[in-house]
Design a protein around this motif. Structure first.
Motif, short mmCIF file in Angstrom:
data_model
loop_
_atom_site.label_atom_id
_atom_site.label_comp_id
_atom_site.label_asym_id
_atom_site.label_seq_id
_atom_site.Cartn_x
_atom_site.Cartn_y
_atom_site.Cartn_z
N MET A 33 0.82 -1.20 0.00
CA MET A 33 0.00 0.00 0.00
C MET A 33 0.86 1.25 0.00
N ALA A 34 1.93 1.22 0.82
CA ALA A 34 2.80 2.40 0.91
C ALA A 34 3.40 2.69 -0.45
N GLN A 35 3.80 1.61 -1.17
CA GLN A 35 4.38 1.81 -2.50
C GLN A 35 3.38 2.49 -3.43
N ALA A 36 2.12 2.06 -3.34
CA ALA A 36 1.11 2.65 -4.22
C ALA A 36 0.90 4.12 -3.88
N LEU A 37 0.84 4.42 -2.57
CA LEU A 37 0.64 5.81 -2.16
C LEU A 37 1.84 6.67 -2.55
N MET A 38 3.03 6.07 -2.42
CA MET A 38 4.23 6.84 -2.70
C MET A 38 4.41 7.06 -4.20
N GLU A 39 3.89 6.12 -4.97
CA GLU A 39 3.95 6.30 -6.43
C GLU A 39 3.23 7.59 -6.80
N ARG A 40 2.10 7.86 -6.12
CA ARG A 40 1.38 9.10 -6.40
C ARG A 40 2.17 10.31 -5.90
N ALA A 41 2.78 10.14 -4.72
CA ALA A 41 3.58 11.24 -4.18
C ALA A 41 4.78 11.52 -5.08
N TRP A 42 5.34 10.46 -5.68
CA TRP A 42 6.51 10.62 -6.53
C TRP A 42 6.20 11.51 -7.73
N ARG A 44 4.20 13.84 -7.73
CA ARG A 44 4.20 15.22 -7.23
C ARG A 44 5.64 15.71 -7.05
N VAL A 45 6.53 14.81 -6.57
CA VAL A 45 7.94 15.19 -6.42
C VAL A 45 8.50 15.60 -7.78
N MET A 46 8.17 14.81 -8.80
CA MET A 46 8.71 15.09 -10.13
C MET A 46 8.16 16.41 -10.68
N ARG A 47 6.98 16.81 -10.15
CA ARG A 47 6.45 18.12 -10.58
C ARG A 47 7.11 19.25 -9.81
N GLY A 48 7.98 18.92 -8.89
CA GLY A 48 8.75 19.97 -8.22
C GLY A 48 8.32 20.25 -6.80
N GLU A 49 7.36 19.50 -6.28
CA GLU A 49 6.94 19.72 -4.89
C GLU A 49 8.06 19.22 -3.98
N ILE A 125 18.28 3.37 -11.52
CA ILE A 125 17.96 4.22 -10.37
C ILE A 125 17.63 5.61 -10.88
N GLN A 126 16.43 6.05 -10.54
CA GLN A 126 16.05 7.39 -10.96
C GLN A 126 15.84 8.25 -9.71
N THR A 127 16.47 9.42 -9.71
CA THR A 127 16.21 10.37 -8.63
C THR A 127 15.81 11.69 -9.30
N THR A 128 15.58 12.69 -8.49
CA THR A 128 15.19 13.98 -9.07
C THR A 128 16.35 14.57 -9.86
N GLN A 129 17.58 14.11 -9.57
CA GLN A 129 18.74 14.72 -10.21
C GLN A 129 19.34 13.90 -11.34
N SER A 130 19.12 12.58 -11.31
CA SER A 130 19.83 11.78 -12.32
C SER A 130 19.09 10.48 -12.61
N LEU A 131 19.48 9.88 -13.72
CA LEU A 131 19.02 8.54 -14.07
C LEU A 131 20.28 7.70 -14.27
N ARG A 132 20.45 6.68 -13.42
CA ARG A 132 21.69 5.90 -13.51
C ARG A 132 21.34 4.45 -13.81
N GLU A 133 22.22 3.80 -14.59
CA GLU A 133 21.99 2.40 -14.92
C GLU A 133 23.16 1.55 -14.46
N PHE A 134 22.86 0.45 -13.83
CA PHE A 134 23.91 -0.42 -13.29
C PHE A 134 23.72 -1.84 -13.80
N ALA A 135 24.82 -2.61 -13.72
CA ALA A 135 24.73 -4.04 -13.99
C ALA A 135 25.28 -4.78 -12.77
N VAL A 136 24.57 -5.83 -12.38
CA VAL A 136 24.98 -6.60 -11.20
C VAL A 136 26.32 -7.26 -11.46
#
Lengths: 198, 718
Positions: A33-42, A44-49, A125-136
């Motif tokens: 449930m938290a993931q679903a709620l945070m997906e919505r919050a995310w 909003r984060v991406m919109r700059g909140e 990994i995506q953050t507000t500042q970057s998109l990074r790609e990794f390989a295990v």
């Protein structure tokens, strides 16, 4: 008369067990449930909140996205690996914008896939500042009683940590599974940045 | 046998009710002893020797044992230790080689030691081999110098700008040269890879590192791990090479003792009460720089750690020691202010304000640790002290309007209050700090704010500014809780608040850490310390903390000119106090410059948080790091082939590779958070309990109606 007093302990055991069962089942439900709620919050984060709280009394805000495209896994990352944050999603140990990013997650909720990862598998990994790609690249099993994670501000890597073994009966064991992933696109990604422990 | 005697025996615990039913019952019991047992057990009466446990208790017990065994069996053991020395791998075999000779020189300036280690090895195999050199490092050490000589090739470490280091490496690799690898990822181990070691060739490894001297219970100590470790790692060899060769021990010619030579220089002008080596016999002599310590036995082995402890002599008055080194462009200095003996101090009444973080992130173990730490703090208060207690999450709550004397009654109230704390809500720190710092001042009492938190805040600069503005005469001590608290903020908050920072990672550490914090801050010796180092002097820490009993104070400075005297002032026992320290020039103490540069870089990097331009700071840090040969985020230790030019022999080519060392010695490490909820086990266990409870209930429910009618029982059992 004898039957009556004998029924009470059973009722008590029954109710306690039922409550414990509900409490235990609440953990995965809360995680989802938290993931679903945070997906919505995310979004909003991406919109700059700046402080997009997923629910009004939350002490946390989504800090990024963890994605495993090959498995269709997409999870919201939180800042700060406190016990409460880990209940809601994978959490960054020392800041989600660190180049040496360490994420921990519960082995029986969000990170239950961790031991199924294959070398070379991609992680995004995506953050507000970057998109990074990794390989295990590496898997380690370490004893948290005598090892610590070295946080190297100059290393460019992703480390995923969860408890080991993943299917242990009881929580609180000392062993950890540590998965290291190195950046995909970096020009010298084969300069060995193996994960070590003091 | 008689029926009567049997019934009496059975009915011993029952209310006497001799009736026809009893007679019938006892008859049934006599014929069916098994039924008698069960009946007695259901009534809770003793029946037979094993009446203590009911059968479902036994089932539960067995289940518990099985569960416990499962937990034990699933716990994995830690890996084997690494081998110290050189691990050589050729195309046919793999073996370990220990140093034939070890030389160590240690130069201690104040709280920092510069250590240089030289070890000699020989490839005793008959093949060309590749080697991995490993050396154990003391806590917090950072390798910044290295040189490896193999035959007549020399590979030396140099500090270069990070991007340049990467370029050097890539060029070499593109040219098809054999790469040698140089690593130091973990603070406790140095590792370097070398290729192409010829049979019989001598390998000479020299590494240099800086490490911190420990201060504990009035003494300095330095422990240097040694390398002689006669254990062999069989499974590692077999995992890599197939078929597994038996590890060869490099047995040198008889009479070779793998000697250790060690020289220790203690730079000081202070007198020492004692200098002791814990595991080795040493020879101590007085030299112009201070003391020289050497091993008494020239043929001693590096088979045990070397530990040296030295205790400064304290006086009735605070004493200062000013070590300086002329770096050409400037004079670098380190000032140590030693506290007076405890007897010379008058106890001061204090007002202790505890602030405890009860935000959501403290839920669970962190709150328990915080609670334990606070309770410990309450116990340590003197009756003459006053105290107050503030908790905060989204809201701030204060236990007493005004600080109250630490009477048993007030302490009990505080303990009760602590028990009721719940972790929930956000982390709004500012009002709590303000509440603590703006409490009405109590006459003659020195305010100490003890702030217990995991520091998960986002507005660090504003909070630090607030502390600086509102601090006045108070002192702020931060106590970090949890496996990875925001230690940067808490360290800075304590620095700004002229106090200290303590980190408590585990519940077991609470007592030890809190007692040590308490002993440290109970006796302020000199407060409001000020220092005059002359014009244009740069010194760290920028805010000078108080001097406490039992712990010296350190100031690192860079001055354009060597001053004739340095003036120190402050408050001692409530009276103004002053002291003139005379500088002492020390030859070869360039560690003083390194020390200053490290502090300077730290301050520069902190300034980014306060809004300085990151690019400008980066170039400034790189500059200082290159000049002082420091490893930072922007500089790397690169292995450069310094072999004298030879004909283009491809196999002898050496490439360089950037080291992967964390910035300077500030390699942070963090504990592992708990990452299991155990909900599956809990579901299974509670479901099992539910089932069993239901089962038991049904089972008993079926039997119950039968028991009042023994006649039916009798027939059914027949």
């Amino acid at each position: 008369m004898t039957g009556k007093w004998r029924r009470w302990p059973f009722a008590a055991v029954f109710i306690t067990a039922a409550l414990l069962l509900i409490e235990a089942l609440w953990i995965p439900v809360k995680a989802e449930m938290a993931q679903a709620l945070m997906e919505r919050a995310w979004s909003r984060v991406m919109r700059g909140e700046s402080e997009a709280r997923p629910w009004p009394w939350a002490d946390t805000a989504p800090a990024g996205i963890l994605e495993l495209p090959e498995r269709g896994i997409r999870q919201i990352i939180l800042e700060g690996a406190s016990g409460r944050n880990l209940a809601f999603g994978p959490a960054a140990l020392n800041g989600v914008h660190q180049s040496d990013l360490v994420l921990s997650g519960h082995r029986d909720t969000h990170f239950r896939f961790l031991d199924e990862l294959q070398p070379g598998e991609r992680i995004r990994i995506q953050t507000t500042q970057s998109l990074r790609e990794f390989a295990v690249t590496q898997f380690d099993i370490v004893d948290s009683r005598n090892r610590e994670l070295v946080l190297d501000p100059s290393a460019d890597r992703l480390t995923l940590v969860t408890c080991y073994p993943l299917d242990a009966a009881a929580a609180g064991g000392p062993m950890r599974l540590v998965v290291t992933a190195l950046p995909l696109a970096a020009p010298d990604s084969d300069s060995r940045i193996a994960r070590h422990y003091p | 046998m008689s029926t009567g005697s049997h019934s009496q025996e059975i009915r011993a615990g029952c209310p006497a009710d001799p009736s026809i039913r009893d007679t019938l019952e006892s008859d049934a019991w006599r014929r069916y002893p098994e039924f008698a047992h069960r009946r007695a057990r259901l009534r809770g009466l003793p029946a037979g020797p094993d009446a203590g446990l009911r059968w479902h208790d036994r089932v539960l017990l067995i289940l518990a044992i099985v569960l416990f065994a499962m937990i034990l069996l699933r716990t994995e053991t830690a890996r084997a230790d690494d081998f110290w020395g050189i691990e050589l791998v050729s195309s046919t075999s793999q073996w370990n080689s220990m140093a034939l000779e070890t030389r160590m020189s240690v130069d201690v300036t104040g709280l920092v030691a510069r250590v240089e280690v030289q070890q000699v090895f020989i490839n005793q195999g008959s093949d060309w081999a590749e080697g991995v050199y490993r050396f154990p490092l003391p806590d917090g050490a950072a390798v910044d110098r290295m040189q490896i000589e193999v035959g007549n090739r020399i590979i030396a470490g140099e500090i270069r700008e990070r991007q340049e280091a990467r370029r050097v490496y890539q060029q070499a690799r593109a040219a098809g040269q054999v790469a040698s690898l140089l690593e130091q990822q973990r603070p406790h181990q140095y590792e370097s890879r070398l290729a192409n070691i010829g049979p019989g060739e001598t390998i000479r490894v020299t590494i240099g590192f800086l490490c911190n001297v420990q201060w504990r219970d009035g003494s300095f100590s330095l422990r240097l791990p040694m390398t002689f470790a006669p254990r062999w790692d069989n499974h590692r060899a077999s995992a890599r090479i197939d078929p597994a060769p038996a590890p060869q021990l490099t047995v040198p010619e008889s009479g070779h003792h793998r000697p250790l030579r060690l020289e220790f220089l203690l730079r000081t002008s202070l007198g020492y009460n004692s200098i002791e080596s814990r595991y080795h016999d040493v020879d101590i002599s007085l030299v112009p720089e201070g003391y020289r310590v050497a091993l008494l036995d020239e043929r001693d082995l590096p088979d045990r750690d070397f530990e040296l402890t030295w205790t400064p002599e304290l006086g009735a008055e605070p004493r200062a020691e000013l070590l300086t080194w002329d770096g050409g462009d400037a004079v670098y200095a380190q000032l140590m202010l030693a506290p007076p003996l405890l007897e010379g101090l008058e106890p001061q009444a204090r007002e202790v304000v505890f602030i405890i973080d009860t935000s959501g992130s403290m839920e669970g173990a962190p709150l328990n640790q915080a609670r334990a730490a606070l309770k410990n703090g309450l116990e340590q208060l003197e009756p003459s002290d006053a105290f107050n207690l503030i908790q905060f999450n989204s809201e701030t709550e204060q236990l007493f309007d005004q600080s109250v004397p630490a009477t048993d009654h007030h302490r009990a109230l505080a303990r009760e209050y602590l028990e009721g704390l719940q972790a929930d809500g956000g982390t709004v720190m500012a009002p709590a700090l303000e509440a603590a710092l703006s409490l009405p001042a109590l006459h003659g009492q020195f305010r100490q704010v003890v702030f217990i938190t995991d520091g998960s805040v986002g507005n660090e600069p504003e909070l630090l500014l607030q502390i600086a503005e509102q601090l006045e005469g108070s002192r702020l001590f931060t106590v970090g809780i949890g496996s990875a608290p925001n230690s940067w903020f808490m360290r800075k908050a304590a620095e700004t608040g002229r106090g200290t920072h303590t980190h408590i990672g585990r519940l077991e550490d609470v007592e030890e850490r809190m007692v040590s914090l308490w002993t440290r801050i109970r006796n302020p010796a000199v407060s409001d310390v000020c220092i005059d180092l002359g014009v244009d002097a740069e010194y760290y820490p920028e805010v000078i903390p108080d001097l406490y009993a039992g712990e010296p104070l350190w100031i690192t400075a860079r001055m354009p000119l060597l001053p004739r005297e340095v003036f120190l002032c402050g408050q001692l026992n409530g009276q103004p106090w002053g002291l003139n320290a005379r500088p002492r020039l020390s030859e070869g103490a360039e560690a003083l410059a390194t020390l200053w540069a490290r502090k300077k870089i730290e301050a520069l990097e902190d300034s980014i948080v306060y809004g300085a331009d990151p690019d400008a700071i980066k170039s400034e840090v790189t500059d200082i790091a290159l000049r002082h040969e420091l490893l930072t985020r922007h500089t790397s230790l690169v292995a450069v082939d310094r072999t004298p030019a030879r004909a283009s022999d491809v196999t002898l080519g050496r490439a360089s590779i950037p080291s992967l060392l964390p910035a300077g010695s500030t390699a942070a490490s963090a504990g592992f958070p708990a990452t299991a909820t155990g909900w599956v086990a809990q579901v299974l266990l509670s479901a099992l309990t539910l089932l069993m409870a239901t089962g038991l209930y049904l089972f008993c429910g079926r039997r119950l109606p039968l028991s009042p009618s023994p006649a039916v029982d009798g027939t059914s059992l027949k």
